[in-house]
Design a protein around this motif. Structure first.
Motif, short mmCIF file in Angstrom:
data_model
loop_
_atom_site.label_atom_id
_atom_site.label_comp_id
_atom_site.label_asym_id
_atom_site.label_seq_id
_atom_site.Cartn_x
_atom_site.Cartn_y
_atom_site.Cartn_z
N LEU A 70 0.83 -1.20 0.00
CA LEU A 70 0.00 0.00 0.00
C LEU A 70 0.87 1.26 0.00
O LEU A 70 0.58 2.22 -0.72
CB LEU A 70 -0.95 0.00 1.20
N LEU A 71 1.94 1.23 0.78
CA LEU A 71 2.88 2.35 0.80
C LEU A 71 3.47 2.58 -0.59
O LEU A 71 3.51 3.72 -1.08
CB LEU A 71 4.00 2.07 1.81
N GLU A 72 3.90 1.51 -1.25
CA GLU A 72 4.45 1.63 -2.60
C GLU A 72 3.40 2.13 -3.59
O GLU A 72 3.73 2.93 -4.48
CB GLU A 72 5.03 0.28 -3.07
N ALA A 73 2.15 1.73 -3.42
CA ALA A 73 1.08 2.21 -4.31
C ALA A 73 0.87 3.71 -4.14
O ALA A 73 0.67 4.43 -5.13
CB ALA A 73 -0.22 1.44 -4.01
N SER A 111 3.98 9.84 -7.58
CA SER A 111 4.99 10.06 -8.63
C SER A 111 4.34 10.18 -10.00
O SER A 111 4.68 11.06 -10.79
CB SER A 111 6.01 8.92 -8.62
N THR A 112 3.39 9.30 -10.28
CA THR A 112 2.70 9.32 -11.57
C THR A 112 1.93 10.62 -11.77
O THR A 112 1.99 11.24 -12.84
CB THR A 112 1.73 8.12 -11.69
N ASP A 113 1.22 11.06 -10.72
CA ASP A 113 0.41 12.28 -10.81
C ASP A 113 1.26 13.54 -10.91
O ASP A 113 0.89 14.49 -11.59
CB ASP A 113 -0.52 12.40 -9.60
N ALA A 114 2.39 13.57 -10.23
CA ALA A 114 3.19 14.79 -10.17
C ALA A 114 4.22 14.90 -11.29
O ALA A 114 4.51 16.00 -11.75
CB ALA A 114 3.90 14.87 -8.82
N ASP A 115 4.75 13.79 -11.75
CA ASP A 115 5.84 13.79 -12.74
C ASP A 115 5.27 13.88 -14.15
O ASP A 115 5.16 12.88 -14.87
CB ASP A 115 6.69 12.53 -12.57
N ALA A 116 4.91 15.09 -14.56
CA ALA A 116 4.24 15.31 -15.85
C ALA A 116 5.09 14.88 -17.05
O ALA A 116 4.56 14.34 -18.02
CB ALA A 116 3.83 16.77 -15.99
N ASP A 117 6.39 15.12 -16.99
CA ASP A 117 7.23 14.78 -18.15
C ASP A 117 7.79 13.35 -18.07
O ASP A 117 8.55 12.94 -18.93
CB ASP A 117 8.35 15.80 -18.36
N LYS A 118 7.39 12.62 -17.05
CA LYS A 118 7.72 11.19 -16.89
C LYS A 118 9.22 10.90 -16.95
O LYS A 118 9.66 9.88 -17.46
CB LYS A 118 6.99 10.33 -17.94
N ASP A 119 10.02 11.81 -16.35
CA ASP A 119 11.47 11.58 -16.32
C ASP A 119 11.93 10.95 -15.00
O ASP A 119 13.13 10.82 -14.75
CB ASP A 119 12.24 12.87 -16.61
#
Length: 186
Positions: free
Chosen positions: A118-121, A127-135
Protein backbone atom coordinates in the motif's frame (compact mmCIF):
# COMPACT_ATOMS: atom_id res chain seq x y z
CA UNK A 1 19.00 44.94 18.43
CA UNK A 2 15.97 47.27 18.22
CA UNK A 3 16.74 48.39 14.67
CA UNK A 4 17.27 44.75 13.60
CA UNK A 5 13.85 43.85 14.99
CA UNK A 6 12.26 46.81 13.22
CA UNK A 7 13.89 45.76 9.94
CA UNK A 8 12.64 42.18 10.43
CA UNK A 9 9.10 43.42 11.00
CA UNK A 10 9.34 45.37 7.73
CA UNK A 11 10.78 42.40 5.80
CA UNK A 12 8.23 39.90 7.13
CA UNK A 13 4.52 39.80 7.83
CA UNK A 14 5.06 40.05 11.60
CA UNK A 15 4.41 43.22 13.55
CA UNK A 16 7.27 44.49 15.69
CA UNK A 17 5.80 43.19 18.94
CA UNK A 18 5.35 39.77 17.33
CA UNK A 19 9.01 39.77 16.22
CA UNK A 20 9.99 40.57 19.79
CA UNK A 21 7.77 37.75 21.01
CA UNK A 22 9.32 35.30 18.55
CA UNK A 23 12.74 36.21 19.90
CA UNK A 24 11.70 34.68 23.21
CA UNK A 25 10.20 31.42 21.94
CA UNK A 26 11.91 28.24 20.84
CA UNK A 27 11.64 26.96 17.26
CA UNK A 28 9.99 23.71 18.20
CA UNK A 29 7.24 25.32 20.29
CA UNK A 30 6.44 28.11 17.82
CA UNK A 31 6.62 26.07 14.65
CA UNK A 32 5.58 22.59 15.65
CA UNK A 33 3.38 23.37 18.67
CA UNK A 34 5.03 20.76 20.80
CA UNK A 35 7.34 20.89 23.76
CA UNK A 36 7.95 17.19 24.03
CA UNK A 37 9.47 14.42 21.99
CA UNK A 38 11.39 14.37 18.73
CA UNK A 39 9.69 15.57 15.58
CA UNK A 40 10.86 13.80 12.44
CA UNK A 41 10.71 16.98 10.38
CA UNK A 42 12.68 19.18 12.77
CA UNK A 43 16.06 18.39 11.19
CA UNK A 44 14.74 19.03 7.67
CA UNK A 45 13.09 22.28 8.74
CA UNK A 46 16.17 23.29 10.73
CA UNK A 47 18.28 22.78 7.62
CA UNK A 48 15.99 25.05 5.59
CA UNK A 49 15.96 27.74 8.28
CA UNK A 50 19.76 27.69 8.66
CA UNK A 51 20.46 29.72 5.51
CA UNK A 52 24.05 30.49 6.56
CA UNK A 53 24.78 26.75 7.02
CA UNK A 54 26.56 27.38 10.30
CA UNK A 55 24.60 24.89 12.41
CA UNK A 56 22.73 27.67 14.22
CA UNK A 57 19.41 29.29 13.41
CA UNK A 58 20.04 32.92 14.08
CA UNK A 59 17.04 34.98 15.07
CA UNK A 60 16.90 36.78 11.72
CA UNK A 61 16.91 33.45 9.87
CA UNK A 62 14.16 32.20 12.17
CA UNK A 63 11.81 35.14 11.62
CA UNK A 64 12.35 35.27 7.86
CA UNK A 65 11.89 31.50 7.48
CA UNK A 66 8.87 31.38 9.79
CA UNK A 67 7.39 34.12 7.63
CA UNK A 68 6.40 31.49 5.02
CA UNK A 69 4.00 29.95 7.56
CA UNK A 70 2.19 33.26 8.15
CA UNK A 71 -1.47 33.21 7.03
CA UNK A 72 -0.79 36.14 4.66
CA UNK A 73 2.29 34.59 3.03
CA UNK A 74 1.83 34.13 -0.73
CA UNK A 75 0.97 30.60 -1.89
CA UNK A 76 4.04 30.69 -4.16
CA UNK A 77 6.30 31.08 -1.11
CA UNK A 78 4.61 28.12 0.57
CA UNK A 79 4.94 25.97 -2.56
CA UNK A 80 8.63 26.86 -2.88
CA UNK A 81 9.33 26.11 0.78
CA UNK A 82 7.50 22.77 0.57
CA UNK A 83 9.50 21.89 -2.56
CA UNK A 84 12.76 22.64 -0.79
CA UNK A 85 11.57 20.59 2.19
CA UNK A 86 10.80 17.54 0.03
CA UNK A 87 14.00 17.94 -2.03
CA UNK A 88 15.98 16.21 0.71
CA UNK A 89 19.14 15.75 -1.38
CA UNK A 90 19.07 19.37 -2.62
CA UNK A 91 19.23 18.33 -6.29
CA UNK A 92 16.54 20.71 -7.53
CA UNK A 93 14.19 17.76 -8.05
CA UNK A 94 12.01 15.59 -5.83
CA UNK A 95 12.83 11.98 -6.57
CA UNK A 96 10.82 8.86 -5.79
CA UNK A 97 13.01 7.91 -2.82
CA UNK A 98 12.52 11.36 -1.31
CA UNK A 99 8.75 11.02 -1.67
CA UNK A 100 9.01 7.65 0.06
CA UNK A 101 11.06 9.09 2.94
CA UNK A 102 8.53 11.89 3.46
CA UNK A 103 5.51 9.56 3.32
CA UNK A 104 7.15 7.23 5.84
CA UNK A 105 7.99 10.17 8.11
CA UNK A 106 4.41 11.46 7.93
CA UNK A 107 3.03 8.01 8.72
CA UNK A 108 5.40 7.59 11.66
CA UNK A 109 4.50 11.04 12.96
CA UNK A 110 0.82 10.08 12.78
CA UNK A 111 1.41 6.67 14.40
CA UNK A 112 0.07 5.01 11.26
CA UNK A 113 1.33 1.77 9.82
CA UNK A 114 0.66 0.73 6.22
CA UNK A 115 1.47 -2.51 4.46
CA UNK A 116 4.51 -2.18 2.21
CA UNK A 117 2.46 -2.77 -0.95
CA UNK A 118 0.00 0.00 0.00
CA UNK A 119 2.88 2.35 0.80
CA UNK A 120 4.45 1.63 -2.60
CA UNK A 121 1.08 2.21 -4.31
CA UNK A 122 0.78 5.65 -2.64
CA UNK A 123 4.31 6.56 -3.72
CA UNK A 124 3.72 5.30 -7.26
CA UNK A 125 0.44 7.24 -7.54
CA UNK A 126 2.07 10.42 -6.23
CA UNK A 127 4.99 10.06 -8.63
CA UNK A 128 2.70 9.32 -11.57
CA UNK A 129 0.41 12.28 -10.81
CA UNK A 130 3.19 14.79 -10.17
CA UNK A 131 5.84 13.79 -12.74
CA UNK A 132 4.24 15.31 -15.85
CA UNK A 133 7.23 14.78 -18.15
CA UNK A 134 7.72 11.19 -16.89
CA UNK A 135 11.47 11.58 -16.32
CA UNK A 136 11.33 9.90 -12.91
CA UNK A 137 11.63 13.09 -10.86
CA UNK A 138 9.49 16.10 -10.00
CA UNK A 139 10.81 19.54 -10.96
CA UNK A 140 9.61 22.82 -9.44
CA UNK A 141 7.02 23.52 -12.14
CA UNK A 142 5.58 20.01 -11.87
CA UNK A 143 5.50 20.37 -8.08
CA UNK A 144 3.66 23.68 -8.32
CA UNK A 145 1.04 22.23 -10.68
CA UNK A 146 0.65 19.14 -8.46
CA UNK A 147 0.19 21.22 -5.30
CA UNK A 148 -2.32 23.52 -6.99
CA UNK A 149 -4.33 20.41 -7.94
CA UNK A 150 -3.91 19.03 -4.39
CA UNK A 151 -3.98 22.03 -2.03
CA UNK A 152 -4.23 19.82 1.06
CA UNK A 153 -0.50 19.21 0.61
CA UNK A 154 0.05 22.71 1.98
CA UNK A 155 -2.37 22.53 4.91
CA UNK A 156 0.52 22.52 7.39
CA UNK A 157 2.18 25.47 5.65
CA UNK A 158 -0.10 27.98 7.39
CA UNK A 159 0.01 28.45 11.13
CA UNK A 160 -3.12 30.46 11.97
CA UNK A 161 -1.77 31.41 15.40
CA UNK A 162 0.86 33.57 13.69
CA UNK A 163 -1.90 36.01 12.73
CA UNK A 164 -2.51 38.07 15.83
CA UNK A 165 -5.46 40.40 16.01
CA UNK A 166 -3.99 42.28 18.94
CA UNK A 167 -0.63 42.37 20.67
CA UNK A 168 -2.06 40.19 23.43
CA UNK A 169 -3.26 37.30 21.26
CA UNK A 170 0.21 35.84 20.88
CA UNK A 171 0.80 36.02 24.64
CA UNK A 172 -2.38 34.06 25.24
CA UNK A 173 -1.29 31.36 22.83
CA UNK A 174 2.32 31.34 24.04
CA UNK A 175 2.35 32.37 27.73
CA UNK A 176 6.14 32.70 27.69
CA UNK A 177 5.85 35.61 25.24
CA UNK A 178 6.24 39.03 26.75
CA UNK A 179 5.11 41.70 24.29
CA UNK A 180 6.08 44.95 25.92
CA UNK A 181 7.44 47.31 23.33
CA UNK A 182 7.71 51.05 23.23
CA UNK A 183 7.83 51.07 19.43
CA UNK A 184 4.63 51.44 17.44
CA UNK A 185 3.74 48.64 15.02
CA UNK A 186 4.53 49.44 11.41
Amino acid sequence: MGSDLTRLSIESRFRLNEVEALLQEELQLALLQTTYGENLFINWVFDLFDEKRNGVIEFEEFVLALNVFHPYAPIEDKIDFAFRLYDLRKTGFIEREEVKQMVIAILMESDMKLADDLLEAIIDKTSTDADADKDGRINKEEWKAFVLRNPSLLKNMTLPHLKCVSRWDITTLFPSFVCNTEVEDL
